[in-house]
Scaffold this active site. Sequence first.
Site, PDB file in Angstrom:
ATOM      1  N   GLU A  38     -18.943  52.248 -35.823  1.00  0.00           N
ATOM      2  CA  GLU A  38     -18.380  53.517 -35.343  1.00  0.00           C
ATOM      3  C   GLU A  38     -17.643  54.210 -36.490  1.00  0.00           C
ATOM      4  OE1 GLU A  38     -18.347  55.692 -32.832  1.00  0.00           O
ATOM      5  OE2 GLU A  38     -16.699  56.771 -33.809  1.00  0.00           O
ATOM      6  N   GLY A  51     -18.633  62.833 -16.384  1.00  0.00           N
ATOM      7  CA  GLY A  51     -18.936  62.457 -15.008  1.00  0.00           C
ATOM      8  C   GLY A  51     -20.152  61.555 -14.981  1.00  0.00           C
ATOM      9  N   ARG A 111     -13.446  60.395 -21.296  1.00  0.00           N
ATOM     10  CA  ARG A 111     -14.422  59.551 -21.969  1.00  0.00           C
ATOM     11  C   ARG A 111     -13.756  58.298 -22.552  1.00  0.00           C
ATOM     12  NH1 ARG A 111     -16.195  59.674 -27.226  1.00  0.00           N
ATOM     13  NH2 ARG A 111     -18.413  59.494 -27.673  1.00  0.00           N
ATOM     14  N   ARG A 192     -12.323  76.142 -21.741  1.00  0.00           N
ATOM     15  CA  ARG A 192     -11.902  75.083 -20.841  1.00  0.00           C
ATOM     16  C   ARG A 192     -10.389  75.014 -20.834  1.00  0.00           C
ATOM     17  NH1 ARG A 192      -9.664  69.577 -21.835  1.00  0.00           N
ATOM     18  NH2 ARG A 192      -9.873  68.565 -19.816  1.00  0.00           N
ATOM     19  N   ASP A 307     -27.598  61.402 -27.066  1.00  0.00           N
ATOM     20  CA  ASP A 307     -27.600  62.753 -27.622  1.00  0.00           C
ATOM     21  C   ASP A 307     -28.327  62.832 -28.964  1.00  0.00           C
ATOM     22  OD1 ASP A 307     -26.309  63.797 -25.483  1.00  0.00           O
ATOM     23  OD2 ASP A 307     -24.411  64.205 -26.488  1.00  0.00           O
ATOM     24  N   ALA A 320     -24.300  61.515 -19.939  1.00  0.00           N
ATOM     25  CA  ALA A 320     -23.929  60.104 -19.894  1.00  0.00           C
ATOM     26  C   ALA A 320     -25.032  59.293 -19.217  1.00  0.00           C
ATOM     27  CB  ALA A 320     -22.608  59.937 -19.154  1.00  0.00           C
TER      28      ALA A 320
END
Lengths: 444, 444
Positions: A38, A51, A111, A192, A307, A320
């Site tokens: 990562e 979600g 997340r 947002r 993705d 997801a």
Amino acid sequence: MSTDTNTAIHVAIVGGGITGVILALGLEKRGVSYTLFERAPAFTEIGAGIGFSPNAERALKVVDPKVHELYKKVTTSTGEEEFFTWVNGNENNEIIASLPIGVDAFQGGRRSEFLEAWSTLIPSAKVKFSKEIESLLQKDDGKVTLKFKDGSLDEADIVIGCDGIRSRVRQLTLGEANPASYPRYSKKFCFRALLPMGKAREVLGEARTLSRFMYTGLDAHAITYPVAGGALLNVLFVVTDVNPWLLERHTAPGTRGEVVDLFSGWHSSIRGLVDLLPEKLDKWAIFDMYDYPAPYYNLGSVALAGDAAHASGPHLGSGAGFGIEDGLVLATVLKAADEEVEARQSGKNKTQICRDALAAYNTVRYDRDQWLPGATRESVELFHWRHKEVGSKDHEKFLERAHHLFHTIWDNDIDEMVKTAALEFKDVVFKQSQPSLYGSRISQ
Amino acid sequence: MSTDTNTAIHVAIVGGGITGVILALGLEKRGVSYTLFERAPAFTEIGAGIGFSPNAERALKVVDPKVHELYKKVTTSTGEEEFFTWVNGNENNEIIASLPIGVDAFQGGRRSEFLEAWSTLIPSAKVKFSKEIESLLQKDDGKVTLKFKDGSLDEADIVIGCDGIRSRVRQLTLGEANPASYPRYSKKFCFRALLPMGKAREVLGEARTLSRFMYTGLDAHAITYPVAGGALLNVLFVVTDVNPWLLERHTAPGTRGEVVDLFSGWHSSIRGLVDLLPEKLDKWAIFDMYDYPAPYYNLGSVALAGDAAHASGPHLGSGAGFGIEDGLVLATVLKAADEEVEARQSGKNKTQICRDALAAYNTVRYDRDQWLPGATRESVELFHWRHKEVGSKDHEKFLERAHHLFHTIWDNDIDEMVKTAALEFKDVVFKQSQPSLYGSRISQ
């Protein structure tokens, strides 16, 4: 070709987002060796919220029942039927259509909450943080060398690029000169914000703040749902853009004034909601891989997932779920490959077996995954009253089309998919021919 | 997509070897705008020598009669029929087979001689030396940005990678993680030397030093031909290797002792020739793109040509010819594209027209070009008495197979190829569909 034919398969997972972590959990559960690399120093929060669609939830159970249990711990059960409900936000604030999802369905959260919960199942020795991939080399002995930005090297039999919408593994796999190596602007951007629930309730009325509502209208839509145990209302404004997005970053500073202008002709409820926005808020450009799809997800011992393979807008809430399905199929075929390396019933060497596994993954996932970016773009056209067949006024057709799009995502038979993946791998590995380097889309 | 739709096409040629220079000459003759970028500071000598097969010579005339005239000036006409003649060098020094090529055919010389002669036809403002390509980006406005190692940038509508067997453009087009981005060892290596003609004649006898002879044998062959006006004999020993080539460089220091050992069981003529070699000489590993072919040569507005597309061993003497054919087809379709950008009969924009031109190039060239690396490997099997169907003893079958391989190269109808290229471009450009980014090999 492999000089190291008798040892078990080792998988390098590049990227610790949902897809990479789910793949790691799937391999962990199945006893397949792996390392997760990562870029960030920890499983940090990227993206506002997430979600889980019904197919995603079912897939989590098959990845590992413990993964699903942790998911349920992070979310809060209401025991109630959940809905997607669309409102005519442009003209009259009246409900257009409603789509039942299921009891306790489509629960979400931050997340990072999910990643942190799930990462407790991953031994820390199997995760290497602060590792940003720079290059990959598929050597003739079958091993793949990974080179990271810090100059360090690693090696694996298989590399899975789960490194998101700006995937470096995609560039290395499809070519830096390939337009398909980079996501494009979908001509939609979002604002947002999290609003205090009290004020939001004054504007919308209590009923509209208890669950998820989508306010549709010409060239824009808004989504609202309660978060933080009902203390805040999450609001998202999605707008059709006529201009190109000229920035390298996908986010830019925005102002309430912009949103006021964009929604000036809308119903007072929406205008009231806009007035509650903070003075300054982030503008978020929606990029995806619709314009230039990958011609294949597998290239020898390297593959793309999530993705990195098929980035789509967030409008169907499917990202997801598709990443989890990818991870589950990969875990399935890599487990089968690991067993075949041990059993060696096909007579093939380790490199061929690894390539066959990724070819099987490509075959099982490609068509469904490639459908998503276009379906997601179609959904925005629907919500923005620009859908070619539905237009703006036919609520029955609207629901019919929304039902089709969402249920194509939700109704995927996960058990069948896993079974198909295992069979497809057997099918490929027992073919006597040398496997193609590329996915089945290339006819050579 | 292009914002610059009304100006003529500008082509960037990456690499100033035979293919790149021929493409430049073809565009120069046809009045298509171009810039040639070469890594070296001048058209330097790379590679020992070069021969021009009959198809290459015919293609030179079609590129530009002046190009062929310059070719004839560099070479020396003998007015005699030329042959490829094979000898059993292993056992008895007797002639196995002879293949007529044509009068004055297959003339050669130093690569740099031809490049220097031809470059007189290229205006110096159109060549940029010391420019090594680092990256390419195909932008949404249709332009391709070229970035060079020195940090400088350039821009073109079309980029053609003529940058040879270690092509960077190939890596950028097929992906750095793609095994097909790198050539592989063909398991043959060579020793090459220039011997004083007097001594060579003592060993071989005069008749064997006047023209080209190939001495075949088990797992090796040798080629000899006079150069420098008959003052020197060029000798090349080609050996089947059982080991991998472990060096990054394709050349390594060798010794006469190695060659002595390798040819110890051969006829005294060959052993005598080996004894004339200098103590130290270069060993040259033959790499090619047989193991991992490119799935396509075109990717949007970028394409590969010559060795960058289909590097093959030198054993059929075909490399220059195929590069020249590639360059001629490219010049043909790019001229047609340039005219279509002006005429705009298809209704397509400049970017689409450029992509269509390269798709047409791919269609016309791919199958023939992809045949070459395998055919070249087959020819070495033939010369090394390892050919599956021919073996070592059947001279009739030997000649039959050699005839087939060489004549497939030589007999290409150049006029027909040019006609087909122009028709194929028209065919693609007048299809109303959006052209695919990739060559016709990808079925999507």
